[in-house]
Design an enzyme around this catalytic site. Structure first.
Site, PDB file in Angstrom:
ATOM      1  N   ASP A  93       0.855  -1.181   0.000  1.00 41.33           N
ATOM      2  CA  ASP A  93       0.000   0.000   0.000  1.00 41.33           C
ATOM      3  C   ASP A  93       0.894   1.235   0.000  1.00 41.33           C
ATOM      4  O   ASP A  93       2.106   1.139   0.134  1.00 41.33           O
ATOM      5  CB  ASP A  93      -0.984  -0.010   1.165  1.00 41.33           C
ATOM      6  CG  ASP A  93      -0.289  -0.009   2.517  1.00 41.33           C
ATOM      7  OD1 ASP A  93       0.940   0.157   2.551  1.00 41.33           O
ATOM      8  OD2 ASP A  93      -0.968  -0.176   3.532  1.00 41.33           O
ATOM      9  N   SER A  94       0.294   2.390  -0.152  1.00 37.65           N
ATOM     10  CA  SER A  94       1.059   3.607  -0.429  1.00 37.65           C
ATOM     11  C   SER A  94       1.433   4.410   0.802  1.00 37.65           C
ATOM     12  O   SER A  94       2.218   5.334   0.734  1.00 37.65           O
ATOM     13  CB  SER A  94       0.225   4.511  -1.336  1.00 37.65           C
ATOM     14  OG  SER A  94      -0.942   4.936  -0.641  1.00 37.65           O
ATOM     15  N   GLY A 235     -11.111   5.260   0.646  1.00 39.14           N
ATOM     16  CA  GLY A 235     -11.893   6.290   1.306  1.00 39.14           C
ATOM     17  C   GLY A 235     -12.948   5.707   2.231  1.00 39.14           C
ATOM     18  O   GLY A 235     -13.038   4.503   2.428  1.00 39.14           O
ATOM     19  N   ASP A 284      -8.064  -7.093   1.164  1.00 38.91           N
ATOM     20  CA  ASP A 284      -7.027  -7.211   2.184  1.00 38.91           C
ATOM     21  C   ASP A 284      -7.605  -6.754   3.507  1.00 38.91           C
ATOM     22  O   ASP A 284      -8.483  -5.894   3.551  1.00 38.91           O
ATOM     23  CB  ASP A 284      -5.800  -6.367   1.828  1.00 38.91           C
ATOM     24  CG  ASP A 284      -6.012  -4.885   2.132  1.00 38.91           C
ATOM     25  OD1 ASP A 284      -5.741  -4.463   3.281  1.00 38.91           O
ATOM     26  OD2 ASP A 284      -6.468  -4.143   1.248  1.00 38.91           O
ATOM     27  N   CYS A 333     -11.610 -29.300   8.877  1.00 34.27           N
ATOM     28  CA  CYS A 333     -10.502 -28.465   8.408  1.00 34.27           C
ATOM     29  C   CYS A 333      -9.227 -29.291   8.334  1.00 34.27           C
ATOM     30  O   CYS A 333      -8.927 -30.076   9.246  1.00 34.27           O
ATOM     31  CB  CYS A 333     -10.315 -27.274   9.340  1.00 34.27           C
ATOM     32  SG  CYS A 333      -8.926 -26.214   8.884  1.00 34.27           S
ATOM     33  N   CYS A 335      -6.107 -27.929   8.025  1.00 33.63           N
ATOM     34  CA  CYS A 335      -4.912 -27.143   8.352  1.00 33.63           C
ATOM     35  C   CYS A 335      -4.071 -27.888   9.388  1.00 33.63           C
ATOM     36  O   CYS A 335      -4.548 -28.804  10.073  1.00 33.63           O
ATOM     37  CB  CYS A 335      -5.297 -25.755   8.868  1.00 33.63           C
ATOM     38  SG  CYS A 335      -5.832 -25.693  10.605  1.00 33.63           S
ATOM     39  N   CYS A 338      -5.604 -27.927  12.987  1.00 35.62           N
ATOM     40  CA  CYS A 338      -6.761 -28.806  13.192  1.00 35.62           C
ATOM     41  C   CYS A 338      -6.385 -30.285  13.075  1.00 35.62           C
ATOM     42  O   CYS A 338      -7.026 -31.147  13.688  1.00 35.62           O
ATOM     43  CB  CYS A 338      -7.865 -28.447  12.206  1.00 35.62           C
ATOM     44  SG  CYS A 338      -8.687 -26.880  12.596  1.00 35.62           S
ATOM     45  N   HIS A 364      -4.544 -21.557  11.380  1.00 37.50           N
ATOM     46  CA  HIS A 364      -5.916 -21.966  11.046  1.00 37.50           C
ATOM     47  C   HIS A 364      -6.664 -20.868  10.293  1.00 37.50           C
ATOM     48  O   HIS A 364      -7.308 -21.124   9.271  1.00 37.50           O
ATOM     49  CB  HIS A 364      -6.708 -22.331  12.306  1.00 37.50           C
ATOM     50  CG  HIS A 364      -8.175 -22.490  12.045  1.00 37.50           C
ATOM     51  ND1 HIS A 364      -8.723 -23.603  11.443  1.00 37.50           N
ATOM     52  CD2 HIS A 364      -9.221 -21.627  12.243  1.00 37.50           C
ATOM     53  CE1 HIS A 364     -10.028 -23.445  11.298  1.00 37.50           C
ATOM     54  NE2 HIS A 364     -10.354 -22.247  11.776  1.00 37.50           N
TER      55      HIS A 364
END
Length: 400
Positions: A93-94, A235, A284, A333, A335, A338, A364
């Protein structure tokens, strides 16, 4: 060289769409979620675990990295990709959102009315933003040109123009003045970018205008008429879910359809479904990883009923009810967390203030978000997005 970047639409179902953003560091299948590695790290988790969780793209923060360790240091270390050991796409990002939070407080602070942090913004004017470092008090001036120069040194694939992100409580007159200044900053950002564009980065413009339809339309026209690769919606999006959906919907109607479109700072499950339905391609937010550091584990709607209030998209593993719960966070799940550990174990780690707790829940939540986006992409391909939504999101959360 510019052909290193492209955006291809694969399938559209209603306004929701599946696409591919091609970058020099690999492709991003959209809709996609971008995780925040704010200071060149996903908090509590190493980059290998992030990669193993099928993460496509991460972002880092221009403002924080210019202060520490400094963009020149990052460049000497080979750029963010090499420094972090990450070989997939990145976005920076800026610094525009930081200008907003320095001057007005964060969105959450604004809504709650808290003002705990000392504001370090000195002034915003046509040239840029002048502020003090929160690290050592040194004064900096971030201009559109400087923001692009820093992002070029950081080396992310996708970069953003500098803008001022206004809060929702300011007047329409202030919002208009800010928008027009952000437009001039966007032109300056683009000019600086094109001076040394070697095809290794692509620039996004940002739509402004707050909650005002005429300003949003004007800002969309402005962004549409400049040669940006992609576009972001920035914004103020309002002070309620309903207003946010209205602003995003209206803005999407007026932005070009052949560019990838990013929605800044949105990461709730219901919000993502709403935005995907409007045609948003990428998101994001710090939400999934920040939530983990407070003991919050994301769970699908179908797994929520017996253990959690329907009004939340997560369970809080600090709660006493999990002390003897030997189930994984989610039984379906796959992952690492899990597969290996129980809610009771993570509950114990949280109570004992063991850092491993934050690592396990973050793993997770990252896996969860990637699986969510994968399911959304498949549902669009199969024309069943509405049906898929019921697996992940409680519909009564839509406007809560």
């Amino acid at each position: 060289m510019k052909d290193k970047f492209s955006f291809k639409l694969i399938k559209q179902s209603g306004s929701a769409r599946v696409g591919i953003i091609e970058t020099p560091n690999g492709n991003i299948e959209t809709p996609a979620f971008i995780f925040c590695a704010t200071k060149a790290a996903i908090k509590a988790v190493d980059i290998e675990r992030i990669s193993e969780s099928s993460t496509q793209i991460i972002l880092s923060n221009t403002y924080h990295l210019m202060l520490q360790p400094g963009e020149d240091t990052v460049a000497k270390l080979g750029g963010l990709h090499k420094m972090m050991g990450w070989n997939r796409p990145m976005l920076t990002d800026s610094g525009g959102y930081q200008i907003f939070s320095l001057g007005h407080g964060s969105v959450s602070e604004e809504i709650k009315g808290t003002r705990k942090k000392q504001k370090t913004l000195i002034k915003i004017n046509e040239d840029g933003a002048v502020f003090r470092s929160y690290i050592n008090g040194k004064t900096y001036c971030l201009t559109p040109e400087k923001s692009i120069q820093i992002q070029q040194k950081l080396g992310a694939d996708l970069i953003l123009v500098l803008d001022e992100c206004t809060p929702f409580h300011v007047s329409k007159e202030y919002t208009q003045r800010s928008m027009l200044m952000s437009h001039r900053w966007a032109e300056r950002s683009l000019n600086e970018f094109e001076k040394s564009n070697h095809g290794k980065q692509a620039l996004y413009g940002i739509s402004q205008g707050g909650v005002y339809q005429d300003l949003r339309r004007e800002s969309c026209d402005f962004i549409n008429n400049l040669p940006f690769f992609g576009q972001a919606i920035g914004g103020s999006l309002g002070q309620s879910k309903e207003q946010m959906y209205d602003v995003v919907s209206f803005t999407m109607e007026h932005l070009k359809k052949d560019r990838p479109t990013h929605l800044l700072g949105i990461g709730g499950i219901v919000d993502i479904f709403h935005a995907v339905e409007l045609g948003i391609d990428t998101f994001d937010c710090v939400h999934p990883t920040r939530l983990a550091r407070h003991g919050g584990a994301l769970i699908k709607a179908k797994n929520r009923d017996s253990i959690s209030s329907k009004c939340k998209e997560h369970i809080n593993l600090r709660n006493q009810q999990f002390e003897l719960d030997d189930n994984p966070i989610e039984s379906d799940c796959l992952c690492f967390t899990c597969r290996k550990h129980s809610r009771a174990y993570i509950h114990h780690l949280l109570k004992a203030k063991e850092l491993l707790a934050y690592t396990l829940i973050t793993i997770h939540n990252v896996f969860f978000m990637n699986k969510l986006m994968e399911s959304i992409r498949q549902a669009i391909l199969d024309d069943r997005l509405d049906q898929e939504k019921s697996n992940w999101a409680s519909l009564d959360l839509a406007f809560s």
